[in-house]
Design a protein around this motif. Structure first.
Motif, PDB file in Angstrom:
ATOM      1  N   GLY A  30       0.783  -1.237   0.000  1.00 30.33           N
ATOM      2  CA  GLY A  30       0.000   0.000   0.000  1.00 30.33           C
ATOM      3  C   GLY A  30       0.811   1.281   0.000  1.00 30.33           C
ATOM      4  N   LYS A  31       2.060   1.207  -0.390  1.00 29.29           N
ATOM      5  CA  LYS A  31       2.898   2.407  -0.362  1.00 29.29           C
ATOM      6  C   LYS A  31       3.301   2.832  -1.771  1.00 29.29           C
ATOM      7  N   VAL A  32       3.554   4.136  -1.911  1.00 29.49           N
ATOM      8  CA  VAL A  32       4.185   4.634  -3.127  1.00 29.49           C
ATOM      9  C   VAL A  32       5.594   5.057  -2.732  1.00 29.49           C
ATOM     10  N   ILE A 171      -1.465   7.538  -8.886  1.00 29.22           N
ATOM     11  CA  ILE A 171      -2.126   7.479  -7.578  1.00 29.22           C
ATOM     12  C   ILE A 171      -3.604   7.120  -7.699  1.00 29.22           C
ATOM     13  N   TYR A 174      -3.746   2.749  -8.528  1.00 27.52           N
ATOM     14  CA  TYR A 174      -3.290   1.619  -7.717  1.00 27.52           C
ATOM     15  C   TYR A 174      -4.290   1.425  -6.594  1.00 27.52           C
ATOM     16  N   ASN A 175      -4.511   0.190  -6.206  1.00 24.50           N
ATOM     17  CA  ASN A 175      -5.458   0.002  -5.110  1.00 24.50           C
ATOM     18  C   ASN A 175      -4.710   0.030  -3.783  1.00 24.50           C
ATOM     19  N   LEU A 194       4.639  10.575  -3.167  1.00 25.99           N
ATOM     20  CA  LEU A 194       5.370   9.493  -2.511  1.00 25.99           C
ATOM     21  C   LEU A 194       5.056   9.404  -1.022  1.00 25.99           C
ATOM     22  N   ASP A 195       5.041   8.161  -0.498  1.00 28.00           N
ATOM     23  CA  ASP A 195       5.033   7.968   0.951  1.00 28.00           C
ATOM     24  C   ASP A 195       6.466   7.988   1.452  1.00 28.00           C
TER      25      ASP A 195
ATOM     26  N   ARG B  38      -9.598   9.204  -1.353  1.00 33.70           N
ATOM     27  CA  ARG B  38      -9.057   9.011  -2.700  1.00 33.70           C
ATOM     28  C   ARG B  38      -9.340  10.198  -3.605  1.00 33.70           C
ATOM     29  N   VAL B  46      -1.928  14.462  -4.372  1.00 37.60           N
ATOM     30  CA  VAL B  46      -1.031  13.927  -3.355  1.00 37.60           C
ATOM     31  C   VAL B  46      -1.353  12.454  -3.127  1.00 37.60           C
ATOM     32  N   ASN B  47      -0.461  11.817  -2.404  1.00 45.00           N
ATOM     33  CA  ASN B  47      -0.632  10.423  -2.062  1.00 45.00           C
ATOM     34  C   ASN B  47      -1.840  10.235  -1.120  1.00 45.00           C
ATOM     35  N   PRO B  48      -2.698   9.247  -1.379  1.00 48.59           N
ATOM     36  CA  PRO B  48      -3.870   9.036  -0.518  1.00 48.59           C
ATOM     37  C   PRO B  48      -3.504   8.818   0.960  1.00 48.59           C
ATOM     38  N   ASN B  49      -2.376   8.176   1.218  1.00 48.19           N
ATOM     39  CA  ASN B  49      -1.969   7.973   2.618  1.00 48.19           C
ATOM     40  C   ASN B  49      -1.697   9.297   3.328  1.00 48.19           C
ATOM     41  N   THR B  50      -1.176  10.266   2.572  1.00 45.55           N
ATOM     42  CA  THR B  50      -0.903  11.583   3.147  1.00 45.55           C
ATOM     43  C   THR B  50      -2.212  12.304   3.454  1.00 45.55           C
TER      44      THR B  50
END
Lengths: 232, 122
Positions: A30-32, A171, A174-175, A194-195, B38, B46-50
């Protein structure tokens, strides 16, 4: 969290140079992740070891706990730095080819993206500009439902506006359980998506960090830090 | 609405600030539903995690709350929003005063400048 990729004491040596040495690395699902390093630092070698195009001289590389092989190729979608597609092929031929080759290829998604970037399905690769060829390849790669995407210099040849579209595509497509590894030296362009970043230099890992940790601790962008670390 | 992110500060903090502004200015009114992580991430490039991290912080501050099935909403608590608006206004004012003092302006001059600028606005 589970790891999609693990490298243990990974080493790759050629007759007259050591391309990678003692690489220890774990990357979560789950990371970029940005794989960043100057020219000749070992980025492409690492990517080729992960997808089984090269065999290690020593150490291990595990993808989802498996050694590179048929099973790992099933779950890895790879964008090489150079094309391997025949340039007499038309876009629609290549789409059928990919559909035939990969079970996880989403034809509708691919066609939709080709449309958005105004790529005609009846055009042949050899009539396209360098940038358009790159777009076609990236669309093919991102249209698979893979667990691990390995993108070797995905935005090198395209204009800034298309770059943004491509990064959005990455972004957006990707799932949550998939991991994307982007090898590049165009850092300021990819930084926002990016993460984590991995700095690699002369075959060794120099730094592994999250983007926001770098900004928090160093008060500067990853791009600025890179320029400092790799100053010539 | 556009997202402007600068290069040197952590991205999630900048997202938190901009979403706060969207709530204070009423772009996202009280109790309104926010787009998914999302969609917001994709909009801000930006990145979804961020984006997720920014949402988590806003939830911790009480500006947002999430309902397991329905999604994520702006708080019902008007006071809370007013409080954050106040904090922002105070901190921006302090920054302004600090800058003017660096330029060598005293209290009187600052007040005159503000008066003049306000008149021009109208």
């Amino acid at each position: 969290m589970e790891n999609i990729l693990e490298c243990k004491a990974l080493r790759k040596a050629f007759p007259d140079c050591v391309a990678l040495d003692s690489i220890d690395l774990s990357i979560n699902k789950g990371k970029v992740v940005g794989l960043l390093g100057p020219n000749g630092s070992g980025k492409s070698t690492l990517i080729k070891l992960i997808n089984g195009l090269m065999t290690p001289t020593g150490g291990d590389v595990l993808i989802d706990n498996m050694e590179p092989g048929i099973e790992t190729k099933r779950i890895i979608s790879y964008l090489p730095e150079r094309t391997y597609l025949n340039d007499w092929m038309k876009v629609k031929d290549i789409l059928t080819y990919f559909k035939d080759f990969y079970n996880d290829f989403d034809l509708i998604r691919a066609k939709d993206m080709m449309n958005k970037l105004s790529i005609n399905e009846n055009d042949r690769l050899k009539t396209m500009s360098k940038g358009t060829k790159e777009k076609v390849q990236l669309i093919l790669v991102m249209s698979r439902d893979a667990s691990l995407y390995l993108l070797d210099e995905p935005i090198g040849g395209v204009d800034p506006a298309t770059r943004d579209y491509i990064l959005d595509t990455i972004i957006g497509n990707y799932n949550e359980n998939a991991t994307v590894i982007i090898a590049t030296h165009l850092i300021s362009d990819v930084e926002k998506i990016l993460d984590d970043v991995i700095f690699i230099n002369k075959g060794k890992i120099e730094l592994v960090s999250t983007v926001d940790d770098i900004r928090e601790k160093e008060n500067k962008s990853v791009d600025a830090l890179f320029r400092e670390v790799f100053k010539c | 609405m556009s997202w402007i992110l600068d290069d040197n500060r952590p991205i999630y903090i900048q997202l938190v600030e901009q979403i706060q502004m969207m709530i204070i200015t009423g772009f996202y009114p009280l109790e309104s539903k926010l787009p998914s992580v999302r969609d917001m991430a994709s909009e801000a490039s930006v990145n979804p995690n961020t984006m997720q991290r920014a949402f988590a912080q806003l939830e911790a501050e009480g500006l947002l709350y999430s309902d397991r099935t329905k999604g994520r909403f702006v708080t019902k608590d008007k006071e809370k929003i007013m409080k954050i608006k106040n904090e922002l206004a105070i901190s921006d004012t302090k920054n302004y005063i600090k800058k003017m003092k660096e330029l060598g302006c005293d209290k009187n001059q600052i007040e005159n400048l503000i008066d003049a600028a306000m008149k021009e606005e109208q």
